[in-house]
Design an enzyme around this catalytic site. Structure first.
Site, PDB file in Angstrom:
ATOM      1  N   ARG A 371      47.668  36.863  47.705  1.00  0.00           N
ATOM      2  CA  ARG A 371      48.413  37.193  46.598  1.00  0.00           C
ATOM      3  C   ARG A 371      49.944  38.001  46.754  1.00  0.00           C
ATOM      4  NH1 ARG A 371      43.679  39.638  42.507  1.00  0.00           N
ATOM      5  NH2 ARG A 371      41.873  38.661  43.512  1.00  0.00           N
ATOM      6  N   VAL A 372      50.044  38.045  48.031  1.00  0.00           N
ATOM      7  CA  VAL A 372      51.391  38.685  48.478  1.00  0.00           C
ATOM      8  C   VAL A 372      52.312  37.524  48.701  1.00  0.00           C
ATOM      9  CG1 VAL A 372      52.599  39.888  50.187  1.00  0.00           C
ATOM     10  CG2 VAL A 372      50.330  40.811  49.351  1.00  0.00           C
TER      11      VAL A 372
END
Lengths: 509, 180, 132
Positions: A371-372
């Site tokens: 998700r980064v």
């Protein structure tokens, strides 16, 4: 070398006697009412706090415990030692402190238990500071967004699911799919690339033979000097398995809070949840779904929230977490896996099918996510990974058509061929992490079709030759590429030239 | 000269000279025609073939000469190319050897450094082990001393503490407890 | 189904009633009947301890003094004074006993608390705290 000195010994004793106070004042005292299964029920100690340390005076010495159940009539305390030493009627005193463990650089290179006691037969560990096992996570304003990469050295991860410092990335899969292998390779890469990241590996209920093998491997790869191993085995009491990840996180927080960077590997949190379930049931807490207590989500969320990237005002340190979860029959929708997936910033999903097909690491590109994302990627890798992801995604869509062979149109065939080569490229042997320039050069070569004439099964060999030749003939270019910046024209030229030469030698007949 | 004189003398006797020479006009004409026919036949059938074969031979000879010249030129070119390739291969080989030598010496240095570090590590570990053993012995001695002191104190104290001493101790302890 | 009364509630009720002047005999009968009815007779020692604690919270303290030798009157008075100072209790009952193993000094015990001023305690502290 220290020597035995009688004067020193007698001085120690004289100082000890002189420092003895005649009385410490009124002490709170309780008594053990009953004990069994690692839990002691204590009457008295009305002022005891939650998680406070207790000292039980037994015939064979003091056994420590901590208060977990503060009930109306008695306290449920979980023993940190063998419960055979404790009997009903034993006196219990409050220690006056919350559970703390030794923290500091003195722990580096050591194998310890969750209370900081050495397990490697080395010198006793004396640290200057102690860290609380249970501690609040940093608040919102004390954090900064994740922007620095944590290179694992595994091409599939660094290109498609990049991990940043301060991120929590879950490694999830069935047994024997290579979860611990990914964690070990990440640790090895920190030493190989001299990143300065401290590794802390928490073995929760792992076989002692497995931990011993891991320590041997880390020593062999020269990683042990920047690693702390916190080990618990299946025969340790559930209380030690329960506090192991928290104690290890306290050790990691020391580095984070002193502007350093640390990597936590929790292997694995499934066993941690099971140990907590055991403790909760013995403490008579009401069971919930799958007999886990109602706060099993909080068990992991408060642990993983302590992994963070700190703001510059707090020193800019980071604590990255790679928790591991073992699934049963690939079921990621089970209770504990879904809990931890919702807590972490992404997951790397390992599939048994891929493993047995020979694709190792057996990372499922479809189900894995970070998700980064690109914020934690070097510019160089980011510039080449877009095509890689696209190529693999297209290959996945056409995978079922791959068997038809000559019945397909040229464009489809080209995509399938490219996808096969990309899949081969992402295979990687264990304990051989790739540096940044190696990843960029390899991915650039295959995604730009420079190896399209190489047989898929020869792609790894061709890659090895490419990297060797690039290092021999264009070392300066590759060294500058290793800094992570975008490819320059000279570097592209060098890669194309060498790739063409290598491809010629591996051409398909 | 004699023949010319005779030819001249015969000229005056026309009819008689031809007969003297034995020339038969009919036969001569016939022979001339036959000759012309033979010439014609030769020209039509023999001469072309002869000339063609001569031409062919000539052409073959010329071709042969040309090919050999060409072959010579190509051989010269090939030699030049080979020489060039050899030169570049030698250069490349030289570069590879130089790079390999440099790499080898770098590897040697790295290996030496690694061995030095390993030796230092082994020495350090051995020293730590010895320190550890000494510390264990020290601690054992310390603990033994503590045990002995406590045992001796217990034995002596039980004899010297009387009722009065005990009450004094109690007073003192109570005063201190009140202060804490 | 009857709600299980906690020991704390039982002790609190008993202590409150005692302080208010209810006959201890009647209270004891009441408690015994309840314990038999609820099949909790095994908890009696724990309940007694809890009652002691509740009484101590209400100013009525019962303490045990142990020493290696018998105490004189002065020592006894200073101990009672100390207990009054530490706990604020107005009504203090002490029970004395002798234990030669304590070597010297005094140990005061009352519910949930201990004040160990004996020589044997100091020696045992030396053993546990200073042994390596």
């Amino acid at each position: 070398m220290t020597a035995i000195s009688v004067e020193e010994l007698s001085k120690d004793l004289r100082d000890a006697i002189a420092g003895l106070e005649s009385t410490e004042g009124l002490e709170k005292v309780g008594v053990v009412v009953r004990v069994g299964d690692g839990v002691a029920w204590i009457q008295g100690l009305y002022e005891a706090s939650y998680n406070e340390m207790l000292q039980i005076e037994t015939a064979s010495g003091v056994v420590e415990a901590f208060a977990l159940n503060l009930m109306e009539d008695e306290i449920g305390a979980v023993l940190l030692g063998a419960d055979q030493r404790v009997s009903a009627g034993d006196k219990v005193r409050l220690k006056g402190t919350i559970l703390s463990v030794p923290v500091g650089p003195e722990l580096l290179g050591r194998v310890v238990d969750p209370l900081g006691r050495p397990l490697d037969g080395g010198l006793p560990i004396k640290t200057k500071t102690f860290g609380q096992v249970e501690r609040n996570a940093i608040g919102v304003m004390g954090r900064k967004s994740v922007h620095e990469p944590l290179m694992t050295g595994i091409m599939a991860i660094d290109t498609m699911f990049p991990i940043g410092r301060g991120q929590r990335e879950l490694i999830i899969g069935d047994r024997q799919t290579g979860k611990t292998a990914i964690a070990i390779d990440t640790m090895i890469n920190q030493a190989k690339q001299k990143t300065g990241v401290v590794n802390i590996y928490v073995a929760i209920g792992q076989k002692s033979s497995k931990v011993a093998r891991l320590v041997e491997r880390l020593k062999k790869e020269g990683v042990m000097e920047q690693t702390i191993v916190v080990a618990t085995s299946p025969y340790d009491p559930a209380s030690l398995l329960y506090i192991a990840p928290y104690a290890a996180t306290a050790m990691g927080e020391y580095f984070r809070d002193n502007s350093g960077h640390a990597l936590m590997i929790y292997d694995d949190l499934t066993k941690h949840a099971v140990a907590y379930r055991q403790m909760s049931l013995l403490l008579r807490r009401p069971p919930g779904r799958e007999a886990y207590p109602g706060d099993v989500f909080y068990l992991h969320s408060r642990l993983l929230e302590r992994s963070a990237k700190l703001s510059d005002a707090l020193g800019g340190g980071s604590l990255t977490a790679l928790p591991i979860i073992e699934t049963q029959a690939g079921d990621i929708s089970a209770y504990i896996p879904t809990n931890v997936i919702s807590i972490t910033d992404g997951q790397i999903f390992l599939e048994t099918d891929l493993f047995y097909q020979g694709i190792r690491p057996a990372i499922s590109a479809g189900l894995s996510v970070s998700r980064v994302g690109g914020d934690a990627q070097t510019k160089g890798i980011k510039s080449v990974s877009g095509n890689l992801k696209l190529g693999l995604a297209q290959f996945r869509e056409l995978a079922s058509f791959a068997q038809f062979g000559s019945d397909l149109d040229d464009a489809t065939k080209a995509q399938i061929n490219r996808g096969r080569r990309l899949t081969e490229l992402l295979k990687q042997p264990q304990y051989q992490p790739y540096s940044i320039w190696q990843q960029i050069a390899s991915v650039y070569t295959v995604t730009n079709g420079l190896f399209d004439d190489v047989k898929p099964e020869k792609v790894k060999q061709a890659q090895a030759s490419l990297l060797e030749k690039l290092w021999t003939e264009h070392k300066a270019d590759m060294k500058s590429l290793d800094k992570g910046d975008k490819l320059t024209d000279d570097q592209i030229k060098a890669i194309k030239k060498v790739a063409a030469q290598i491809a010629k030698g591996f051409e398909e007949a | 000269m004699e023949i010319f004189r005779q030819f001249a003398e015969s000229g005056s006797q026309n009819g008689g000279l031809v007969e003297m020479l034995g020339i038969d006009w009919q036969m001569l004409l016939f022979q001339i025609v036959a000759f012309l026919v033979m010439l014609g036949l030769l020209a039509k059938f023999v001469y072309p073939w002869l000339i063609k074969s001569v031409d062919d031979r000539q052409k073959r000879i010329e071709d042969g000469l040309k090919s050999s010249e060409k072959a010579q030129a190509e051989a010269a070119n090939a030699e030049k190319r080979i020489a060039k390739l050899l030169a570049s291969a030698n250069k490349e080989a030289g570069e590879i050897i130089a790079a390999a030598k440099a790499e080898a010496s770098e590897t040697l240095l790295a290996t030496e450094e690694k061995s030095r570090q390993l030796a230092d590590k082994i020495t350090k570990t051995a020293r730590e082990q010895i320190d550890n053993d000494i510390l264990i012995a020290k601690n054992a001695l310390h603990n033994e001393m503590v045990d002995l002191v406590i045992t001796a104190t217990e034995k002596v104290t039980s004899r010297i503490v009387t009722d009065k001493v005990n009450n004094d101790l109690v007073e003192k302890a109570v005063k201190e407890a009140k202060r804490n | 189904m009857a709600v299980r009364l906690s020991r704390r509630n039982l002790a609190s009720y008993y202590a409150e009633a005692l302080v208010n002047g209810t006959s201890s005999k009647n209270l004891a009968r009441e408690l015994a009947a309840y314990l038999i009815e609820a099949k909790r007779t095994k908890e009696l020692p724990l309940i007694i301890d809890d009652i002691e604690h509740q009484l101590a919270c209400r100013g009525s303290l019962s303490a045990r003094l142990t020493s290696a030798h018998a105490l004189n009157e002065a020592s006894r008075r200073s101990v009672i004074d100390l207990l009054r100072h530490k706990t604020g209790a107005s009504d203090i009952n002490i029970k004395e006993s002798i234990d030669e193993n304590l070597l010297g000094g005094l140990k005061i015990e009352f519910i949930g608390n201990e004040l160990d001023m004996t020589i044997s305690r100091q020696l045992s502290k030396l053993k546990t705290n200073y042994k390596k």
